[in-house]
Design an enzyme around this catalytic site. Structure first.
Site, PDB file in Angstrom:
ATOM      1  N   CYS A   2     -50.741  21.262  36.914  1.00 51.11           N
ATOM      2  CA  CYS A   2     -50.781  21.451  35.465  1.00 51.11           C
ATOM      3  C   CYS A   2     -50.436  20.152  34.743  1.00 51.11           C
ATOM      4  O   CYS A   2     -49.673  19.337  35.243  1.00 51.11           O
ATOM      5  CB  CYS A   2     -49.855  22.550  34.989  1.00 51.11           C
ATOM      6  SG  CYS A   2     -50.210  24.183  35.622  1.00 51.11           S
ATOM      7  N   ARG A  27     -53.716  15.535  39.002  1.00 51.04           N
ATOM      8  CA  ARG A  27     -52.646  16.489  39.308  1.00 51.04           C
ATOM      9  C   ARG A  27     -53.185  17.797  39.869  1.00 51.04           C
ATOM     10  O   ARG A  27     -52.438  18.589  40.443  1.00 51.04           O
ATOM     11  CB  ARG A  27     -51.813  16.768  38.047  1.00 51.04           C
ATOM     12  CG  ARG A  27     -51.044  15.571  37.556  1.00 51.04           C
ATOM     13  CD  ARG A  27     -50.440  15.824  36.194  1.00 51.04           C
ATOM     14  NE  ARG A  27     -49.359  16.805  36.227  1.00 51.04           N
ATOM     15  CZ  ARG A  27     -48.066  16.511  36.339  1.00 51.04           C
ATOM     16  NH1 ARG A  27     -47.694  15.258  36.443  1.00 51.04           N
ATOM     17  NH2 ARG A  27     -47.154  17.453  36.331  1.00 51.04           N
ATOM     18  N   TRP A  75     -53.271  24.858  36.481  1.00 54.01           N
ATOM     19  CA  TRP A  75     -53.429  25.207  37.896  1.00 54.01           C
ATOM     20  C   TRP A  75     -52.924  26.638  38.029  1.00 54.01           C
ATOM     21  O   TRP A  75     -51.747  26.909  37.826  1.00 54.01           O
ATOM     22  CB  TRP A  75     -52.622  24.242  38.764  1.00 54.01           C
ATOM     23  CG  TRP A  75     -52.873  24.351  40.234  1.00 54.01           C
ATOM     24  CD1 TRP A  75     -53.865  23.753  40.953  1.00 54.01           C
ATOM     25  CD2 TRP A  75     -52.088  25.079  41.194  1.00 54.01           C
ATOM     26  NE1 TRP A  75     -53.749  24.062  42.286  1.00 54.01           N
ATOM     27  CE2 TRP A  75     -52.669  24.880  42.456  1.00 54.01           C
ATOM     28  CE3 TRP A  75     -50.948  25.890  41.090  1.00 54.01           C
ATOM     29  CZ2 TRP A  75     -52.154  25.443  43.624  1.00 54.01           C
ATOM     30  CZ3 TRP A  75     -50.439  26.464  42.251  1.00 54.01           C
ATOM     31  CH2 TRP A  75     -51.038  26.239  43.497  1.00 54.01           C
ATOM     32  N   ASN A 101     -46.103  24.271  31.325  1.00 53.07           N
ATOM     33  CA  ASN A 101     -46.073  24.048  32.765  1.00 53.07           C
ATOM     34  C   ASN A 101     -44.857  24.766  33.323  1.00 53.07           C
ATOM     35  O   ASN A 101     -43.798  24.783  32.689  1.00 53.07           O
ATOM     36  CB  ASN A 101     -45.936  22.558  33.096  1.00 53.07           C
ATOM     37  CG  ASN A 101     -47.196  21.782  32.813  1.00 53.07           C
ATOM     38  OD1 ASN A 101     -48.232  22.351  32.497  1.00 53.07           O
ATOM     39  ND2 ASN A 101     -47.110  20.467  32.931  1.00 53.07           N
ATOM     40  N   GLY A 102     -44.972  25.320  34.525  1.00 51.11           N
ATOM     41  CA  GLY A 102     -43.832  25.982  35.142  1.00 51.11           C
ATOM     42  C   GLY A 102     -44.067  27.471  35.304  1.00 51.11           C
ATOM     43  O   GLY A 102     -45.203  27.965  35.223  1.00 51.11           O
ATOM     44  N   GLU A 489     -49.727  14.282  60.138  1.00 53.53           N
ATOM     45  CA  GLU A 489     -50.230  13.717  58.891  1.00 53.53           C
ATOM     46  C   GLU A 489     -51.748  13.519  58.943  1.00 53.53           C
ATOM     47  O   GLU A 489     -52.457  13.777  57.964  1.00 53.53           O
ATOM     48  CB  GLU A 489     -49.527  12.389  58.594  1.00 53.53           C
ATOM     49  CG  GLU A 489     -50.023  11.653  57.365  1.00 53.53           C
ATOM     50  CD  GLU A 489     -49.860  12.412  56.066  1.00 53.53           C
ATOM     51  OE1 GLU A 489     -50.460  11.974  55.062  1.00 53.53           O
ATOM     52  OE2 GLU A 489     -49.164  13.447  56.035  1.00 53.53           O
ATOM     53  N   LYS A 493     -54.431  15.315  56.377  1.00 58.64           N
ATOM     54  CA  LYS A 493     -55.397  14.595  55.552  1.00 58.64           C
ATOM     55  C   LYS A 493     -56.794  15.204  55.703  1.00 58.64           C
ATOM     56  O   LYS A 493     -57.516  15.383  54.725  1.00 58.64           O
ATOM     57  CB  LYS A 493     -55.445  13.105  55.964  1.00 58.64           C
ATOM     58  CG  LYS A 493     -54.254  12.292  55.519  1.00 58.64           C
ATOM     59  CD  LYS A 493     -54.258  11.954  54.063  1.00 58.64           C
ATOM     60  CE  LYS A 493     -53.291  12.658  53.212  1.00 58.64           C
ATOM     61  NZ  LYS A 493     -52.052  13.169  53.560  1.00 58.64           N
ATOM     62  N   GLU A 496     -56.924  18.627  53.940  1.00 59.77           N
ATOM     63  CA  GLU A 496     -56.830  18.539  52.490  1.00 59.77           C
ATOM     64  C   GLU A 496     -58.153  18.199  51.823  1.00 59.77           C
ATOM     65  O   GLU A 496     -58.487  18.769  50.779  1.00 59.77           O
ATOM     66  CB  GLU A 496     -55.798  17.469  52.096  1.00 59.77           C
ATOM     67  CG  GLU A 496     -54.360  17.890  52.290  1.00 59.77           C
ATOM     68  CD  GLU A 496     -53.401  16.771  51.912  1.00 59.77           C
ATOM     69  OE1 GLU A 496     -52.394  17.066  51.253  1.00 59.77           O
ATOM     70  OE2 GLU A 496     -53.656  15.609  52.275  1.00 59.77           O
ATOM     71  N   HIS A 512     -49.038  24.199  76.413  1.00 62.88           N
ATOM     72  CA  HIS A 512     -48.321  25.445  76.128  1.00 62.88           C
ATOM     73  C   HIS A 512     -49.068  26.300  75.106  1.00 62.88           C
ATOM     74  O   HIS A 512     -48.444  26.961  74.270  1.00 62.88           O
ATOM     75  CB  HIS A 512     -46.906  25.139  75.649  1.00 62.88           C
ATOM     76  CG  HIS A 512     -46.072  24.441  76.665  1.00 62.88           C
ATOM     77  ND1 HIS A 512     -45.373  25.105  77.650  1.00 62.88           N
ATOM     78  CD2 HIS A 512     -45.868  23.125  76.891  1.00 62.88           C
ATOM     79  CE1 HIS A 512     -44.738  24.234  78.410  1.00 62.88           C
ATOM     80  NE2 HIS A 512     -45.036  23.013  77.977  1.00 62.88           N
ATOM     81  N   LYS A 611     -51.428  17.465  42.676  1.00 62.76           N
ATOM     82  CA  LYS A 611     -50.706  16.255  43.073  1.00 62.76           C
ATOM     83  C   LYS A 611     -49.205  16.451  43.017  1.00 62.76           C
ATOM     84  O   LYS A 611     -48.471  16.021  43.896  1.00 62.76           O
ATOM     85  CB  LYS A 611     -51.123  15.089  42.157  1.00 62.76           C
ATOM     86  CG  LYS A 611     -50.532  13.744  42.556  1.00 62.76           C
ATOM     87  CD  LYS A 611     -51.031  13.302  43.916  1.00 62.76           C
ATOM     88  CE  LYS A 611     -50.499  11.958  44.337  1.00 62.76           C
ATOM     89  NZ  LYS A 611     -50.857  11.626  45.721  1.00 62.76           N
TER      90      LYS A 611
END
Length: 616
Positions: A2, A27, A75, A101-102, A489, A493, A496, A512, A611
């Protein structure tokens, strides 16, 4: 997650607001809107599902006049992404417009009370409840100003918020407030800007005020700015900071995308990150946050790292670094789980909170819990003036500049670099690391910008390689030791930005369970530098190959033996084992990037992602 933009001045607000929303697109959002008050007091609201460009098309058919306004990119949390749920929300009276926002945690209770007083609701959002509550207070309290109505409403709210409010009939007043969600005020010449972060303000003014938690500001045309505490109405001291960002840092600089630009910026950003922190002869590492809190680090019995997402992967690497160099027990926790696990902390504990944005809601909550339990809290953050640097006892900035691409690249290497510096500095302070180790690691770290430049020469090879795997449906990433987190990581990536399912594992754990997945349709990316675990990981490569799986191996330069086993090899420069994540992450970033580009994905703004995650 947002974005809020607001403006009050002598220029047309609409263009400034739209430009601000475009700068906040990184964002993550799924709808956008704008509310403007004209000189004669008319309130015009335009909003649309989708991108800011959709909003521009919608607004073009209506009135966009006025020198005051608020705007928002949403968002979705409460309610699906659509035109009705988009912000700004307008009160039932049509008089008040609000962006938020929130999350309003007690919105259901407030909504029920308002319905009993005759209010009806069009959207599914918690934000509409807040604007109706402001309207109710305004209309039922004699001589109540807009600012006072907002304050009284917020006193009844539980949750996190950053809000901006304007009112029909008043083209001269803008009210803003924040609690646990960031808000910045830009101070110009006869004009004032507000935004979720500084990016929409750059180019208009370099003077900003970071609104503190539980503070409210009333901006009136031609009058001094008024800032006060929401609870007590006590005036706050106004502290104006100078922005050190430039428009050039927010532009693509000739690259096709921000993500690619940020991958190739890493030699420069690591120079900025390292500057002044290693002595000329590489015999000592100095971090002011450590130097100013020597007793805390000397007396520490345990360190806990808290973070989310990519920062959590950096924390896993930080754990090994600190344990190896400082001989202190280290734990790593997801910030989102930390505060619900009843952590046992005392004044001999250090909690290190890691966040690129400095606004991550879960990490901020973990910080507060740690402080309540008496722990010393140290922040590792990128954004100067963000909430986390202000909430922690001390800390270190990574100084990698604004990261616009949602998928973190240069912030990850900056975080790992700072954690390496921290481990070396604390190890020296405690006298548990020998000088030869400091010398060799610091020398290699000091040379890392050039090493990354060398590593980036694999770009063309990785781009070519990516074409073989563009249509894979699953990937497995394997690494050992320092590079197990690097594997995590790398997998993140790819997930995402390409939307390909990928998982990272410690290579030895493959036997395993995950080995059951290996076949000709499941490529493996295996990080295999020439380190102390190289012989071990060779056997993992052979296990994958014997089951028909294709292997992409990340190997140290000069390793020819792996070429006889793996299907593809990408060479990286040879560095001390503890620094291999910095160089190994580069080809993994590029591989994810080019696979996503080949699939036609928007790598800078992947679907459903934000973001800065400012809600739980």
């Amino acid at each position: 997650m947002c974005g809020i933009v607001g403006y009050l001045g002598s220029n047309g607000a609409y263009e400034i607001l739209i430009q601000g929303l475009k700068r906040l697109e990184y964002r993550g959002y799924d709808s956008a809107g704008v509310a403007l008050v004209t000189a004669d007091g008319s309130l015009n609201v335009h909003k649309s599902r989708g991108k800011v460009s959709n909003l521009e098309q919608t607004a073009a058919a209506g009135c966009t006049a006025g020198s005051i306004g608020i705007a928002h990119t949403r968002w979705a949390t409460h309610g699906e992404p659509n035109d009705i749920n988009a912000h700004p929300h307008v009160s039932q009276s049509g008089d008040i417009a609000l962006v938020h926002n929130g999350t309003i945690e007690n919105y259901a209770v407030l909504k029920k009370v308002l319905e009993e007083h005759g209010y009806t609701f069009r959207s599914e959002t918690d934000t509409e409840v807040l604007v109706q509550l402001v309207d109710y207070v305004r209309s039922t309290t004699p001589d109540c100003s807009l600012a006072e109505a907002v304050r009284e409403a917020l006193l009844q709210v539980e949750g996190a918020y950053a809000v901006a409010v304007v009112e029909k009939g008043d083209p001269d007043t803008l009210v803003v407030a924040r609690k646990s969600s960031p808000l910045v005020i830009g101070v110009g010449d006869g004009e004032t800007f507000i935004a979720s972060d500084a990016t929409p303000i750059i180019g208009y003014t370099d003077k900003v005020i970071y609104l503190k938690n539980n503070e409210m500001a009333v901006i009136r045309r031609g009058e001094p700015l008024s800032i006060f505490e929401i609870d007590s109405h006590t005036p706050s001291k106004i502290s104006i900071k100078q922005l050190k960002l430039s428009l050039a840092q927010l532009e693509k600089g000739g690259y096709d995308t921000f993500m690619l630009k940020e991958i190739f910026e890493q030699p420069t950003t690591l120079r900025d990150c390292l500057r002044g922190r290693i002595t000329g002869d590489c015999s000592r590492v100095t971090l002011s946050g450590v130097e100013l809190n020597k007793d805390r680090f000397l007396q520490a019995e345990r360190i806990t790292l808290v973070a989310c997402g990519t920062s959590w992967h950096a924390a896993l690497i930080g754990k090994r670094l600190i344990q190896d160099f400082c001989q202190i027990p280290v734990e790593v926790e997801y910030a989102s789980e930390f505060r619900y696990g009843n952590p046992v902390l005392n004044d001999r504990d250090i909690v290190i909170a890691i966040s690129q944005s400095g606004e991550t809601a879960d990490t901020l909550a973990a910080i507060q819990l740690a402080k309540d339990k008496g722990a010393f809290v140290y922040g590792v953050c990128n954004v100067v003036g963000a909430s986390i640097p202000r909430a922690t006892d001390s800390g270190t900035y990574i100084h990698v500049g604004p990261e616009i691409g949602v998928a973190s690249t240069k912030a990850f290497t900056g975080q790992v670099t700072v954690l390496t510096l921290l481990a070396l500095a604390v190890g020296q302070l405690r006298g548990v690391i020998d000088s030869s180790t400091v010398q060799s690691v610091a020398t290699a770290l000091n040379a890392m910008p050039g090493t990354i430049e060398e590593t980036l020469k694999c770009n063309d090879a990785v781009q070519k390689l990516s074409m073989f795997f563009t249509y894979a449906h699953n990937f497995i990433y394997l690494g050992r030791g320092y590079n197990y987190p690097t594997a995590l990581e790398g997998a993140l990536k790819l997930k995402e930005i390409s939307y390909i399912h990928a998982e990272g594992y410690p290579a030895a754990e493959m036997k395993h369970g995950p080995i059951a997945l290996i076949d000709q349709e499941m490529p493996s990316v295996i990080i295999a530098p020439s380190d102390s675990l190289y012989d071990k990981i060779i056997s993992n490569v052979q296990q994958v190959k014997s089951r028909g799986g294709a292997v992409v191996a990340i190997v140290s330069k000069g390793n020819t033996a792996m070429k006889d086993i793996a299907n593809f090899c990408i060479e990286i420069p040879d560095v001390p084992e503890c620094l291999t994540p910095l160089v190994a992450s580069i080809p993994l970033q590029l591989l994810a990037y080019y696979i996503a580009v080949n699939k036609g994905k928007n790598v800078d703004q992947p679907r459903n992602l934000a973001k800065s995650v400012t809600v739980e």
